[in-house]
Design a protein around this motif. Sequence first.
Motif, PDB file in Angstrom:
ATOM      1  N   PHE A  70       3.370  13.874 -10.286  1.00 44.37           N
ATOM      2  CA  PHE A  70       4.686  14.816 -10.454  1.00 44.37           C
ATOM      3  C   PHE A  70       5.148  14.532 -11.454  1.00 44.37           C
ATOM      4  CE2 PHE A  70       9.049  16.069 -10.167  1.00 44.37           C
ATOM      5  CZ  PHE A  70       9.174  17.135 -10.040  1.00 44.37           C
ATOM      6  N   ALA A  71       5.390  13.159 -12.149  1.00 40.08           N
ATOM      7  CA  ALA A  71       6.176  13.329 -13.632  1.00 40.08           C
ATOM      8  C   ALA A  71       5.266  13.974 -14.443  1.00 40.08           C
ATOM      9  CB  ALA A  71       6.386  11.636 -14.088  1.00 40.08           C
ATOM     10  N   LEU A  72       4.004  13.814 -14.304  1.00 44.55           N
ATOM     11  CA  LEU A  72       3.347  14.417 -15.334  1.00 44.55           C
ATOM     12  C   LEU A  72       3.338  16.011 -15.282  1.00 44.55           C
ATOM     13  CD1 LEU A  72      -0.321  12.407 -14.477  1.00 44.55           C
ATOM     14  CD2 LEU A  72       1.496  12.286 -16.900  1.00 44.55           C
ATOM     15  N   SER A  73       3.356  16.188 -14.200  1.00 45.20           N
ATOM     16  CA  SER A  73       3.121  17.938 -14.170  1.00 45.20           C
ATOM     17  C   SER A  73       4.616  18.747 -14.641  1.00 45.20           C
ATOM     18  CB  SER A  73       3.125  18.508 -12.838  1.00 45.20           C
ATOM     19  OG  SER A  73       3.977  18.570 -11.323  1.00 45.20           O
ATOM     20  N   VAL A  74       5.404  17.624 -14.148  1.00 43.30           N
ATOM     21  CA  VAL A  74       7.306  17.890 -15.279  1.00 43.30           C
ATOM     22  C   VAL A  74       6.582  18.055 -16.920  1.00 43.30           C
ATOM     23  CG1 VAL A  74       9.225  17.518 -15.277  1.00 43.30           C
ATOM     24  CG2 VAL A  74       8.295  17.047 -13.519  1.00 43.30           C
ATOM     25  N   PRO A  75       7.427  19.392 -17.329  1.00 47.02           N
ATOM     26  CA  PRO A  75       6.587  19.703 -18.842  1.00 47.02           C
ATOM     27  C   PRO A  75       8.409  19.343 -19.347  1.00 47.02           C
ATOM     28  CG  PRO A  75       8.410  21.495 -18.216  1.00 47.02           C
ATOM     29  CD  PRO A  75       7.877  21.317 -16.255  1.00 47.02           C
ATOM     30  N   THR A  76       7.688  18.284 -20.801  1.00 45.05           N
ATOM     31  CA  THR A  76       8.534  17.437 -21.277  1.00 45.05           C
ATOM     32  C   THR A  76       9.748  18.031 -22.314  1.00 45.05           C
ATOM     33  OG1 THR A  76       7.117  17.203 -23.447  1.00 45.05           O
ATOM     34  CG2 THR A  76       7.484  15.384 -21.575  1.00 45.05           C
ATOM     35  N   LYS A  77      10.374  17.429 -22.689  1.00 44.49           N
ATOM     36  CA  LYS A  77      11.450  18.454 -22.987  1.00 44.49           C
ATOM     37  C   LYS A  77      11.177  18.120 -25.037  1.00 44.49           C
ATOM     38  CE  LYS A  77      15.578  17.400 -20.507  1.00 44.49           C
ATOM     39  NZ  LYS A  77      17.537  16.409 -20.295  1.00 44.49           N
ATOM     40  N   SER A  78      11.725  19.643 -25.596  1.00 39.03           N
ATOM     41  CA  SER A  78      11.093  18.886 -27.028  1.00 39.03           C
ATOM     42  C   SER A  78      12.897  19.272 -27.658  1.00 39.03           C
ATOM     43  CB  SER A  78      10.177  20.382 -27.033  1.00 39.03           C
ATOM     44  OG  SER A  78      11.378  21.489 -26.850  1.00 39.03           O
TER      45      SER A  78
ATOM     46  N   ILE B 141       0.884  -1.259   0.275  1.00 41.96           N
ATOM     47  CA  ILE B 141       0.146  -0.086   0.099  1.00 41.96           C
ATOM     48  C   ILE B 141       1.034   1.799  -0.585  1.00 41.96           C
ATOM     49  CG2 ILE B 141      -1.963   1.381   1.437  1.00 41.96           C
ATOM     50  CD1 ILE B 141      -2.533  -1.347   2.141  1.00 41.96           C
ATOM     51  N   ILE B 142       1.652   1.825   0.644  1.00 40.03           N
ATOM     52  CA  ILE B 142       2.585   2.667   1.156  1.00 40.03           C
ATOM     53  C   ILE B 142       3.847   2.833  -0.213  1.00 40.03           C
ATOM     54  CG2 ILE B 142       5.278   3.237   2.022  1.00 40.03           C
ATOM     55  CD1 ILE B 142       3.385   2.171   4.831  1.00 40.03           C
ATOM     56  N   MET B 143       4.025   1.835  -0.973  1.00 40.72           N
ATOM     57  CA  MET B 143       4.663   1.958  -2.291  1.00 40.72           C
ATOM     58  C   MET B 143       3.935   1.522  -3.132  1.00 40.72           C
ATOM     59  SD  MET B 143       8.041   1.668  -0.774  1.00 40.72           S
ATOM     60  CE  MET B 143       8.966   1.286  -2.275  1.00 40.72           C
ATOM     61  N   THR B 144       2.781   1.830  -2.953  1.00 45.67           N
ATOM     62  CA  THR B 144       1.595   1.856  -4.363  1.00 45.67           C
ATOM     63  C   THR B 144       1.590   3.175  -3.970  1.00 45.67           C
ATOM     64  OG1 THR B 144       0.881  -0.295  -4.293  1.00 45.67           O
ATOM     65  CG2 THR B 144      -0.838   1.558  -5.558  1.00 45.67           C
ATOM     66  N   MET B 145       1.579   4.050  -2.945  1.00 36.87           N
ATOM     67  CA  MET B 145       0.844   5.498  -2.590  1.00 36.87           C
ATOM     68  C   MET B 145       2.374   6.663  -3.129  1.00 36.87           C
ATOM     69  SD  MET B 145      -0.676   5.679   1.064  1.00 36.87           S
ATOM     70  CE  MET B 145      -2.298   5.042   1.495  1.00 36.87           C
ATOM     71  N   PHE B 146       3.001   5.554  -2.905  1.00 43.38           N
ATOM     72  CA  PHE B 146       5.265   6.557  -3.730  1.00 43.38           C
ATOM     73  C   PHE B 146       4.473   6.585  -4.582  1.00 43.38           C
ATOM     74  CE2 PHE B 146       9.275   6.642  -4.884  1.00 43.38           C
ATOM     75  CZ  PHE B 146       9.373   8.387  -3.712  1.00 43.38           C
ATOM     76  N   THR B 147       4.095   4.800  -5.231  1.00 42.54           N
ATOM     77  CA  THR B 147       4.393   5.974  -6.966  1.00 42.54           C
ATOM     78  C   THR B 147       3.482   6.196  -7.247  1.00 42.54           C
ATOM     79  OG1 THR B 147       5.294   3.255  -6.976  1.00 42.54           O
ATOM     80  CG2 THR B 147       4.037   4.031  -9.020  1.00 42.54           C
ATOM     81  N   ALA B 148       1.833   6.705  -6.656  1.00 42.11           N
ATOM     82  CA  ALA B 148       1.130   7.482  -7.176  1.00 42.11           C
ATOM     83  C   ALA B 148       1.965   8.617  -6.723  1.00 42.11           C
ATOM     84  CB  ALA B 148      -0.216   7.052  -6.043  1.00 42.11           C
ATOM     85  N   LEU B 149       2.475   9.008  -6.253  1.00 46.10           N
ATOM     86  CA  LEU B 149       2.655  10.531  -6.062  1.00 46.10           C
ATOM     87  C   LEU B 149       4.007  11.204  -7.170  1.00 46.10           C
ATOM     88  CD1 LEU B 149       3.070  11.095  -1.446  1.00 46.10           C
ATOM     89  CD2 LEU B 149       1.638  11.493  -3.728  1.00 46.10           C
ATOM     90  N   GLU B 150       4.730   9.891  -7.242  1.00 47.52           N
ATOM     91  CA  GLU B 150       5.762   9.541  -8.226  1.00 47.52           C
ATOM     92  C   GLU B 150       5.143  10.658  -9.991  1.00 47.52           C
ATOM     93  OE1 GLU B 150       9.988   7.715  -9.646  1.00 47.52           O
ATOM     94  OE2 GLU B 150       8.015   6.696  -9.360  1.00 47.52           O
ATOM     95  N   HIS B 151       4.343   9.510 -10.098  1.00 49.54           N
ATOM     96  CA  HIS B 151       3.798   9.486 -11.303  1.00 49.54           C
ATOM     97  C   HIS B 151       2.530  11.089 -11.548  1.00 49.54           C
ATOM     98  CE1 HIS B 151       1.542   7.713 -14.686  1.00 49.54           C
ATOM     99  NE2 HIS B 151       0.367   8.685 -14.416  1.00 49.54           N
TER     100      HIS B 151
END
Length: 112
Positions: A85-93, A73-83
């Motif tokens: 965060f990764a969606l909010s970071v702009p991609t390099k062009s 459960i904890i690692m799934t929550m951590f994965t959700a937080l990381e995921h």
Amino acid sequence: HEPLSRGVHRKGQWFSINDPDFLALFKIVTNTRLSNDMKHCHEFLHTGALESFHSSKLKYLPKMNAFKMDTHIIMTMFTALEHNFALSVPTKSHSKAAYSRAQKKYVPRTLR
């Protein structure tokens, strides 16, 4: 419950037709509005984000190892937080040179 015997599993009645739970489930499944909506929804289901999440989850919870439920459960929550965060970071062009017939020369084109 205990494991079902082979005869009970195949011949047993799971719902009674007059059971309120069965009637509620039957009403949901046979609702024509739901089935009509499902026809349109299949075009908009994109699983890329979910596949990306599951790929990130394998980094922290590999299938080769067994984990306790609390750890899972904890690692799934951590994965959700990381995921998230990764969606909010702009991609390099990146840019690539492509020939433009209108300008009659190579011009940079931005790729994602």
